[in-house]
Design a protein around this motif. Structure first.
Motif, PDB file in Angstrom:
ATOM      1  N   ILE A 261      -3.227  -1.544   2.198  1.00 13.14           N
ATOM      2  CA  ILE A 261      -2.551  -2.303   1.122  1.00 13.14           C
ATOM      3  C   ILE A 261      -1.389  -1.966   0.753  1.00 13.14           C
ATOM      4  CG2 ILE A 261      -3.247  -3.278  -1.279  1.00 13.14           C
ATOM      5  CD1 ILE A 261      -6.212  -2.985  -0.526  1.00 13.14           C
TER       6      ILE A 261
ATOM      7  N   PRO B  48     -10.351  -5.089  -4.687  1.00 12.32           N
ATOM      8  CA  PRO B  48     -10.786  -5.879  -3.316  1.00 12.32           C
ATOM      9  C   PRO B  48     -12.095  -5.581  -2.888  1.00 12.32           C
ATOM     10  CG  PRO B  48      -8.819  -4.379  -3.242  1.00 12.32           C
ATOM     11  CD  PRO B  48      -9.443  -4.020  -4.573  1.00 12.32           C
TER      12      PRO B  48
ATOM     13  N   VAL C 212     -11.664  -4.100   3.142  1.00 10.53           N
ATOM     14  CA  VAL C 212     -10.183  -4.376   3.636  1.00 10.53           C
ATOM     15  C   VAL C 212     -10.039  -3.589   4.904  1.00 10.53           C
ATOM     16  CG1 VAL C 212      -7.954  -4.616   3.082  1.00 10.53           C
ATOM     17  CG2 VAL C 212      -9.386  -4.963   1.467  1.00 10.53           C
TER      18      VAL C 212
ATOM     19  N   ALA D 163     -11.140  -8.177   4.838  1.00 16.94           N
ATOM     20  CA  ALA D 163      -9.733  -8.884   4.673  1.00 16.94           C
ATOM     21  C   ALA D 163      -8.603  -8.006   5.263  1.00 16.94           C
ATOM     22  CB  ALA D 163      -9.628  -9.054   2.960  1.00 16.94           C
ATOM     23  N   GLN D 164      -7.617  -8.597   5.732  1.00 19.61           N
ATOM     24  CA  GLN D 164      -6.598  -7.898   6.053  1.00 19.61           C
ATOM     25  C   GLN D 164      -5.596  -7.479   4.836  1.00 19.61           C
ATOM     26  OE1 GLN D 164      -5.739  -6.693   9.233  1.00 19.61           O
ATOM     27  NE2 GLN D 164      -7.683  -7.351   9.768  1.00 19.61           N
ATOM     28  N   PRO D 165      -5.001  -6.581   4.926  1.00 20.42           N
ATOM     29  CA  PRO D 165      -3.849  -6.116   3.782  1.00 20.42           C
ATOM     30  C   PRO D 165      -2.975  -7.266   3.312  1.00 20.42           C
ATOM     31  CG  PRO D 165      -4.113  -4.272   5.098  1.00 20.42           C
ATOM     32  CD  PRO D 165      -4.632  -5.501   6.027  1.00 20.42           C
TER      33      PRO D 165
ATOM     34  N   ILE E 120      -4.518  -9.598   0.762  1.00 15.49           N
ATOM     35  CA  ILE E 120      -4.752  -8.880  -0.826  1.00 15.49           C
ATOM     36  C   ILE E 120      -3.210  -8.666  -1.345  1.00 15.49           C
ATOM     37  CG2 ILE E 120      -5.495  -6.935  -1.935  1.00 15.49           C
ATOM     38  CD1 ILE E 120      -7.710  -8.321  -0.372  1.00 15.49           C
TER      39      ILE E 120
END
Length: 326
Positions: A97, A264, A267, A294-296, A299
């Motif tokens: 992130i 988050p 991730v 999630a992918q960075p 976010i």
């Protein structure tokens, strides 16, 4: 039985038949697998979904060793000078992130200071990515649990850039533990020192140099909202970070310094592959409603939103969950 009663009874039998007909249709649909089983793709490009390759990274975890590589560069995100001329410190900014936040901050016009532990190759990659956006980047290696290093980082930032507008507290230590009896005091202490003391030390170091309109953004977690039975210590720190965010926001409000947090869900970053065992990592993120982590880059825009006075000047003391539909 009266004629009216007979009519009602026949009407009820008809309604019951309709109930059974609908039940049959629903049972058939459910048995045919009409429920959502595939990962949800709602972004500008397709993101990886479980199962992932079984892998385990040595702490602190290097992004360059992770398969697939995390998606951080957000090619469809267009900057619009939201942070033009500002300077941001991002702890844990070498990867995950933090790296994506650094890239988007640079795309919005900010110079960036990356604080990291020992992941020199990852930090160098992040620096190059920031410089490709046309901004400057300073790398500082050290441990945020040491207040002397935090003060040094702020001094170096001011020497290099002459100002400090944004702090992103993002460094973290995480290691799953399945039994309370096996959670050692050393382990618990390391998590607290990194995740809570680190945020405290950095905030204390930067605030005297911040001006009206400056911003602090803390990285919380879904575990701080709901807890996690295998992350007792980590969840404790993340819940503490949420409370720290709200309390510090109230304290700094009169100075015009806003404080918020992003919380988050799972991730895809080096944090979990350097924590989970290979078999557990293969299904990482599959228990979310979106059936994937999630992918960075999914976010990072939230950090831009909270950092920019153009977007969030009336927002402080908030915890923004990005948890994939929980």
């Amino acid at each position: 039985m009266t004629e009216l009663s007979t009519d009602f009874r026949q009407e009820a039998e008809g309604a019951a038949r309709k109930h059974r007909e609908i039940q049959t249709k629903v049972d058939s649909a459910n048995s045919s697998g009409s429920g959502q089983t595939k990962a949800v793709q709602a972004g500008a490009r397709t993101y990886p979904a479980p199962p992932f390759a079984k892998q385990h990274l040595e702490k602190p975890g290097r992004e360059k060793d992770l398969d697939p590589a995390p998606m951080y560069d957000a090619p469809f995100y267009k900057g619009s000078d939201k942070l033009l001329g500002q300077v941001a410190i991002i702890t844990g900014g070498d990867s995950g992130i933090g790296r994506s936040v650094a890239v988007l901050f640079a795309r919005e016009g900010a110079d960036v200071v990356i604080i990291y532990l020992t992941e020199h190759d990852d930090a160098s990659t992040t620096k190059q990515a920031v410089e490709r956006e046309g901004r400057r980047c300073l790398l500082l290696s050290g441990d945020v649990s040491n207040p002397a290093f935090c003060n040094h980082s702020v001094e170096r930032t001011l020497e290099e850039f002459g100002r400090l507008d944004i702090l992103v507290n993002n460094s973290a230590f995480q290691l799953h533990n399945h039994r309370l009896e096996d959670l050692t005091e050393e382990h618990f202490d390391l998590t607290i020192k990194t995740n809570l003391y680190g945020y405290f030390h950095m905030a204390k170091a930067v605030v005297p140099h911040m001006r009206q309109g400056s911003v602090i953004i803390n990285t919380g977690s879904v575990t701080g909202l709901f807890g996690s039975k295998t992350l007792l210590d980590y969840s404790t720190t993340k819940g503490g970070i949420h409370a720290f965010t709200r309390s510090l926001a109230a304290q700094l409000l009169e100075r015009g310094i806003r404080v918020n947090a992003v919380a988050p869900g799972p991730v895809w970053t080096p944090l979990n592959p350097a924590d989970k065992l290979p078999d557990d990592l293969a299904d990482f993120g599959s228990d979310t409603p979106m059936k994937r982590p999630a992918q960075p880059e999914e976010i990072a825009p939230a950090f831009v939103f909270l950092a920019s006075s153009h977007c969030s000047s009336y927002i402080t003391g908030e915890i923004l969950p990005i948890v994939g539909g929980y």
